[in-house]
Write an enzyme that holds these catalytic residues in place. Structure first.
Site, PDB file in Angstrom:
ATOM      1  N   ASP A   1      -6.147   2.358  -3.267  1.00 11.99           N
ATOM      2  CA  ASP A   1      -7.388   2.032  -2.498  1.00 11.99           C
ATOM      3  C   ASP A   1      -7.694   3.394  -1.409  1.00 11.99           C
ATOM      4  O   ASP A   1      -8.712   3.283  -0.850  1.00 11.99           O
ATOM      5  CB  ASP A   1      -7.414   0.817  -1.607  1.00 11.99           C
ATOM      6  CG  ASP A   1      -6.243   0.790  -0.474  1.00 11.99           C
ATOM      7  OD1 ASP A   1      -5.305   1.825  -0.434  1.00 11.99           O
ATOM      8  OD2 ASP A   1      -6.101   0.021   0.472  1.00 11.99           O
TER       9      ASP A   1
ATOM     10  N   SER B   1       0.826  -1.107   0.092  1.00 16.30           N
ATOM     11  CA  SER B   1       0.004   0.041   0.034  1.00 16.30           C
ATOM     12  C   SER B   1       0.786   1.300   0.095  1.00 16.30           C
ATOM     13  O   SER B   1       1.548   1.465  -1.031  1.00 16.30           O
ATOM     14  CB  SER B   1      -0.936   0.002   1.274  1.00 16.30           C
ATOM     15  OG  SER B   1      -2.024   0.948   1.141  1.00 16.30           O
TER      16      SER B   1
ATOM     17  N   ASP C   1      -1.244   1.448  -3.993  1.00 15.27           N
ATOM     18  CA  ASP C   1      -2.201   0.390  -4.315  1.00 15.27           C
ATOM     19  C   ASP C   1      -3.732   0.995  -4.900  1.00 15.27           C
ATOM     20  O   ASP C   1      -4.599   0.310  -4.991  1.00 15.27           O
ATOM     21  CB  ASP C   1      -2.299  -0.782  -3.570  1.00 15.27           C
ATOM     22  CG  ASP C   1      -2.882  -0.590  -2.116  1.00 15.27           C
ATOM     23  OD1 ASP C   1      -2.904   0.731  -1.908  1.00 15.27           O
ATOM     24  OD2 ASP C   1      -3.632  -1.388  -1.818  1.00 15.27           O
TER      25      ASP C   1
END
Length: 451
Positions: free
Chosen positions: A250, A107, A248
């Site tokens: 998100d 992430s 990533d």
């Protein structure tokens, strides 16, 4: 059954240190494959298939190969998506009716770290019980399937195109982005080939930054965790808005034309206001223990019940499902809109914000008129792994002193990270100086007690 390796967001660590080693990840793929194969045998008997996506870290190639080998040894077929945002893997797993999805990513962490997280067939993160079952298989001997039962692997060549179309489908057909100049910061991460296309195909004039990954520069001075680069680019290009994703994709941060940064707390309020305007009512929304108190007060003023979950998007998701609500967020930029996607999606969340602005004809600042965030000071204190900070009298005394001084007009929140040996010290107060002073006092106590 407890979990040894899975944290709040899968398994994560420094590459080369257990558990982020090729031998462990191979065994992890085998263990997950055996759990999936067992579920398949108990259902249809069909061979399970998993999708593997990754971000742009150089270690992703090694870990992808290890996972693929482990799944194959367990008799599980593999589809490889290549660089793909975490929410893209969740969507494709559900859309293609696969058994599970796997993301290789750490992430927002630097390139030296990496991680593995799983999605179930319906595009949701695995329940704790399934993660514990996978861990139990890690202790069993690796018994390779017979040659006629080995899993096969293939590339999913149209993965990016499928996900781009899904993202676009979440934007209202009555609107487009013509006339908007947008800076899109992809953090040199998983969305670098996807996010610019989504906004461009909806009509925006797109200025992409953070789209030159080299395996080592993910999140390095760019992206949602380093928004100064976005602020500079928005101002330099006289853009209408800037959108920063993390490695990533998100989570997101948004910057307006003046360079003002809007975090997940503020964007949640904007989306709730938009939903009230379109649907007439929103029963409730979910934040976390870190959500700014001003947003909670503002939502309650709108007649919207507000619930605080533990920190972590999986816990926000649990509370939303339990209550049957749609909207939740973390200040870090994880935004959930369950009528659009099963997980947090930075691109889809940005489109929801843009749709809200289109519908209202207002700017973000105007939609947040009257909502002034309380100053927060967050200090991340690195500790020795396993340090007993909870049992420290000096840390407790520093916390008590801050809570006493801020009683009625501020908050103190201390929590350990679920993904790294870090204690997060957050103090919220009406005055920034008070928040900083008390946070630094607690952080100093933590350093002295855990060094």
């Amino acid at each position: 059954m407890g979990r040894r390796y899975f944290g709040t967001d899968g398994i994560r660590g420094t590459v080369g240190d257990t558990p982020i080693t090729p031998d462990f990840v191979l065994r992890l793929g085998y263990a997950a494959g055996k759990v999936l194969a067992g579920a398949a045998d108990g259902a249809t008997g069909a061979r399970p298939t998993v999708l593997i996506g990754k971000d742009t870290r150089v270690s992703g190639y090694m870990l992808e190969a290890a996972l693929e080998a482990g799944f194959s040894a367990a008799g599980v077929d593999v589809m490889l998506a290549g660089p793909m945002p975490t929410p893209g893997v969740a969507y494709l797993t559900r859309a293609l009716r696969l058994s599970a999805g796997v993301v290789i990513s750490a992430s927002h962490n630097p390139y030296q770290d990496n991680g593995i997280k799983f999605f179930s067939a319906d595009g949701n993160k695995l329940p704790d019980e399934t993660e514990a079952e996978i861990e139990a298989w890690l202790d069993k001997p690796l018994e390779c399937a017979s040659s006629d039962r080995l899993g096969k692997a293939r590339r999913l060549d149209d993965a990016a195109g499928r996900y781009i179309e899904f993202c676009k489908s979440t934007f209202p057909a009555a609107y487009d982005l013509r006339g908007l100049k947008l800076v899109i910061d992809c953090a040199h991460g998983a969305a670098y080939q996807i996010a610019p296309h989504v906004f461009h195909e909806l009509g925006a004039d797109v200025i992409p930054i953070g789209v030159a990954p080299n395996g080592f520069n993910i999140n390095d001075g760019v992206g949602a965790t380093a928004p100064d680069a976005l602020v500079r680019a928005v101002r330099a290009n006289h853009a209408d808005l800037g959108i920063a994703l993390d490695g990533d994709a998100d989570r997101l941060q948004v910057v307006d034309s003046s360079g003002r940064l809007f975090n997940g707390d503020e964007l949640l309020y904007v989306l709730v206001k938009d939903r009230i305007a379109t649907a007439g009512k929103v029963e409730g929304a979910v934040g976390t223990l870190m959500t700014n108190l001003a947003v909670e007060v503002a939502l309650q003023r709108e007649g919207v019940e507000f619930v605080r979950a533990a920190v972590g998007d999986r816990y926000v998701l649990e509370q939303l499902r339990e209550r049957g609500w749609q909207l939740g967020a973390e200040g870090s930029g994880h935004i959930l809109s369950l009528d659009r996607h099963s997980t947090g999606d930075g691109i889809v969340s940005a489109l929801l914000v843009l749709a809200a602005l289109k519908r209202s004809g207002r700017t973000l600042a105007q939609m947040l008129d009257g909502v002034t965030l309380f100053p927060q000071k967050l200090i991340n204190v690195r500790m020795k792994p396993g340090a007993d900070w909870k049992g420290s009298a000096s840390i407790r005394a520093a916390i008590d002193a801050a809570e006493s001084a801020l009683a009625g007009h501020g908050r103190v929140l201390i929590r350990a990270s679920g993904t790294e040996p870090v204690l997060r010290v957050m103090v919220e107060a009406q005055q920034a100086a008070d928040a900083t002073r008390h946070a630094e006092a607690i952080a100093d106590a933590v350093r002295e007690a855990t060094s």
